[in-house]
Structure formats: C-alpha cells, structure tokens
Design an enzyme around this catalytic site. Structure first.
Site, PDB file in Angstrom:
ATOM      1  N   HIS A 163      56.647 -17.851 -40.475  1.00  0.00           N
ATOM      2  CA  HIS A 163      56.798 -19.215 -39.977  1.00  0.00           C
ATOM      3  C   HIS A 163      58.264 -19.642 -39.887  1.00  0.00           C
ATOM      4  O   HIS A 163      58.585 -20.666 -39.267  1.00  0.00           O
ATOM      5  CB  HIS A 163      56.029 -20.193 -40.875  1.00  0.00           C
ATOM      6  CG  HIS A 163      55.308 -21.263 -40.115  1.00  0.00           C
ATOM      7  ND1 HIS A 163      55.764 -21.760 -38.917  1.00  0.00           N
ATOM      8  CD2 HIS A 163      54.171 -21.953 -40.393  1.00  0.00           C
ATOM      9  CE1 HIS A 163      54.937 -22.699 -38.477  1.00  0.00           C
ATOM     10  NE2 HIS A 163      53.955 -22.828 -39.354  1.00  0.00           N
ATOM     11  N   ASP A 170      56.564 -20.241 -34.414  1.00  0.00           N
ATOM     12  CA  ASP A 170      55.842 -21.512 -34.492  1.00  0.00           C
ATOM     13  C   ASP A 170      54.343 -21.277 -34.392  1.00  0.00           C
ATOM     14  O   ASP A 170      53.884 -20.331 -33.737  1.00  0.00           O
ATOM     15  CB  ASP A 170      56.285 -22.453 -33.365  1.00  0.00           C
ATOM     16  CG  ASP A 170      57.733 -22.901 -33.518  1.00  0.00           C
ATOM     17  OD1 ASP A 170      58.215 -22.929 -34.671  1.00  0.00           O
ATOM     18  OD2 ASP A 170      58.366 -23.211 -32.499  1.00  0.00           O
TER      19      ASP A 170
END
Length: 423
Positions: free
Chosen positions: A395, A399
């Site tokens: 992450h 995204d």
C-alpha cells in the site's frame, strides 16, 4: 599420516559469511575426493561443499545452524603421507540449490561397505503425523523407503527440521523388530513427549524473509471471484488437440499470459520498491516468480521474459523450474530477479488466502482452487467453474483502486480468453 584442514571457501558475490546447514559426514567417516562434505546456505541458495582429498574425518569445524566466516576451518581430514599440516579451501562448490540439504550421502558413495539391509519389512513404532502430511526427505530416501515398503510419515526424522535420513529408516526397521509384539492399543496411548526443532538453513531464510516482508511493507489484500468455465474449456480443447505434440497445459501459463497483458495497462504493479532509497523501479520485462512448494519450504523460481513467451513456452519453463526447485537443482539466478509473483496451492488452494509479498516486489497474485457452483447467468441457474484470486499489494506504492482494477482486468481476460491473444 598427515592432517588436511579444509577452510570455508569463498563462494563469490562478496559473501563474507555463510550458514552451515548440514553435515553429510561425521567424525570417523572415510571420504573420497569430490564427495559432498557439507551444505552451506547463502542469502539465495544452498551450496554443496565437496572434499578435495581422500581420507578420514577427524574434526568438524562447526554445528548446523552456525554462521561461519569465509576462511574459517570447516573440517579436518586425516590423509596418507607426511605428518605436516596441510591447509586448503574446499574446491569450488559443485552445485547450487535452493533446497535444504540432501540426506546423508548414499552408502554407494562411501569407500566402506554398507551393512546389508533387512530383506523383509518390519513396522517400527509409529509417530504422530497426519495421514496427508508430507515429511521432509530427499528423493533418495523416499525411493529407499518405497523399496522397503515403509511409510515415511511413520518414521521419526533426526535431520534438520525433522528431515528423515537413511539412518532413520534403519532405526525404524530395527525398532520394529524389537517391538513387533507391541499391542495395537499403543496407538491410543497418552503421549507427553516433546520435540524441539532448530530453525536453520532454508527454513530460517524463509522465516526471515516472511518476517521482513510483513514488517516493512504495508500489506493489503483484494479478493475477486472469477468464472473460469470458458478458459477451462479452451485449455481442455488445446490439450486434446496439441497435448501429445506440445505438452499438456495447466491453468498457470494462462494466468501468466493474463498477467502480461494486464500489466500493459497497470505498469505500477510490475515494479520493485527500494524503501531505503525511496525509489520505485518500473520494469518493462515481466519476470514472473512462480511460488513452488518443496520438501523444505516455499521456493520462487523465475520465468524470465514472460512477455515474450507463448502458452506452451511458458508451460515448459514453469514445469522445468518447478522440477529443478523441488529436486534442489535450481541455480541462484533461477531463484532471483522476479518482478511480480504468482502463487497457487492448486487443488488445496482453499477459498481465500492472504499471500505475503515477495519483497522488493509490490504485488503478488494468489490463485485459489476451482469449484463448481450454481450461478445465475442471464436469469438462468447454471453450473459454472468458479475460482478466487486472492492477491496482496504494498500500500506504500499501490493504491487500493488500482489494485482492484488490475485484478478485475485479469478477471476480464480469463473470462473472455480470446482477449488474451488479441493485439
């Protein structure tokens, strides 16, 4: 008589120290030139260390699990000749492998005659293993057990991580003879024994990498359901038509092809993240790591330049690399350099999984098992073959929306397989 001291060799690539993983000999053994003495573990692979001389082992320089510096004393061997002390580094390693060490060298490779093995099979005392549990053992030990009619899951292994050795088979047979009259009810007796297994060699490397990955990357997972009925029909048709001449196709080469095509629109998934330098490197070449289970743990051999391979080329390379990894013959280069990883447990794939990233990669695509389920298609309830993709991403780099769109793109390609080949 003289003493020949063998030092830990320089394996190259700037490696200053290695982990001693397993001895193939013990004090008092007679060894011959080129016989494998020990296995050592580098950051990437297992390396066999052969003997440069004939002689008798008189001292070992370390214990399994010990980290030894290059140039330190590995083993001392008594040799014929003058009494002066001779020193050398072991010859260049004869094999690089990703797997943990093989069991003790077969008796045929030793210069002393082996004691005859029992011609008949006796059942030794059972140990607690599940019926489907696969104990650690080398191919040679497995064949030996098969020849003797012994179920390996019943044999207690004394090697690293509980690995079953040739000596364990002999012990099992000997104990079986002395306990042949043991009552059948012993299988239900209470047990209070404990066993401690040292985490060394490949298992230690796997543990370190998994811990490092979960501590450094911000993992998140995304699961998508896929109708694989059409791709399975195509696979069956191609195997029927070309299987005899080109080889059988599994689902994996189709998944590799789907990755290649989807990555054209999502290049941020085919990347490595150097979190120390804070640099993301996106790569045009698609080097797909294919997670492969071996007797000693998970290996990730790499299908290089998947973007330039046909289905059958990918299938052949996946098969070759998987066999090399399982047999301990994959080279260091074949186990490094991946840009994205594909992991699958096949028929045991379950419904959902949360794969751990193969750092420094930023994406790993996990494949779950295929099951037939009733689905509603155009208002009709029909039986379809369904499969989940359970994938994980970093992450810090990827995204959530992009990850979902990437996996949905793979889903679209697999559900409409003609699009895999439309340019």
């Amino acid at each position: 008589m003289g003493t020949h001291v063998i030092k830990m060799p320089d394996i190259g690539e700037g490696i200053a120290e290695v982990e001693l993983s397993q001895w193939h000999v013990k004090v008092g053994d007679l060894v011959v030139e080129d016989q494998v003495l020990a296995d050592v573990m580098t950051d990437k692979a297992m390396v066999d260390i052969p003997s440069p001389v004939h002689g008798k082992v008189i001292a070992l320089g370390g214990q399994p699990g010990e980290v030894m510096a290059v140039g330190s004393v590995l083993i001392s061997i008594e040799v014929e000749g003058a009494g002066n002390l001779k020193e050398s580094s072991a010859p260049a390693p004869v094999k690089e492998a990703p797997a943990a060490p093989k069991a003790e060298a077969s008796v045929e490779s030793k210069p002393v005659a082996a004691a005859p093995r029992p011609a008949t099979v006796c059942q030794g005392p059972m140990i607690a293993r599940e019926a489907d549990e696969r104990p650690l053992a080398s191919p040679a030990v497995r064949k030996h057990a098969l020849d003797l009619g012994i179920q390996l899951r019943l044999v207690r292994g004394t090697g690293p991580a509980g690995r079953v050795l040739h000596e364990d088979l002999d012990t099992y047979l000997a104990q079986g003879q002395s306990n042949a009259s043991a009552p059948a009810s012993a299988a239900y007796a209470q047990r209070n024994d404990e066993e401690q297994i040292q985490v060394i060699g490949m298992r230690r490397k796997i543990a370190q990498r998994m811990q490092d990955a979960t501590q450094r990357a911000a993992h998140f997972s995304y699961v998508e359901e896929i109708d694989v009925t059409a791709i399975e029909e195509l696979r069956a048709h191609l195997n029927e038509k070309h299987g005899a001449s080109r080889g059988k196709l599994t689902l994996l080469p189709f998944l590799v092809r789907a990755l290649v095509v989807a990555l054209r629109d999502f290049p941020q998934m085919n990347a490595r993240y150097d979190d120390e330098a804070q640099v993301i490197t996106r790569l045009g070449a698609v080097h797909v790591g294919v997670a492969t289970q071996s007797d000693v743990g998970l290996m990730v051999p790499v299908v290089r330049h998947a973007e330039a391979r046909s289905l059958w080329d990918s299938a052949a390379e996946i098969s070759r690399l998987a066999n090399a990894a399982r047999n301990g013959k994959a080279s260091r280069d074949e186990l490094s350099g991946s840009t994205i990883t594909l992991t699958s447990l096949g028929a045991l794939g379950g419904i959902v999984s949360t794969p751990v990233l193969n750092l420094p990669e930023v994406a790993i695509v996990g494949v779950n098992k295929i099951v037939e389920r009733p689905m509603v298609v155009k208002g009709q309830v029909v039986i379809r073959k369904m499969m989940n993709l359970s994938s994980s991403f970093d992450h810090r780099v990827v995204d959530g929306m992009d990850a979902a769109l990437f996996i949905q793109a793979i889903r679209g390609l697999l559900e409409q397989p003609a699009t895999l080949f439309v340019e």
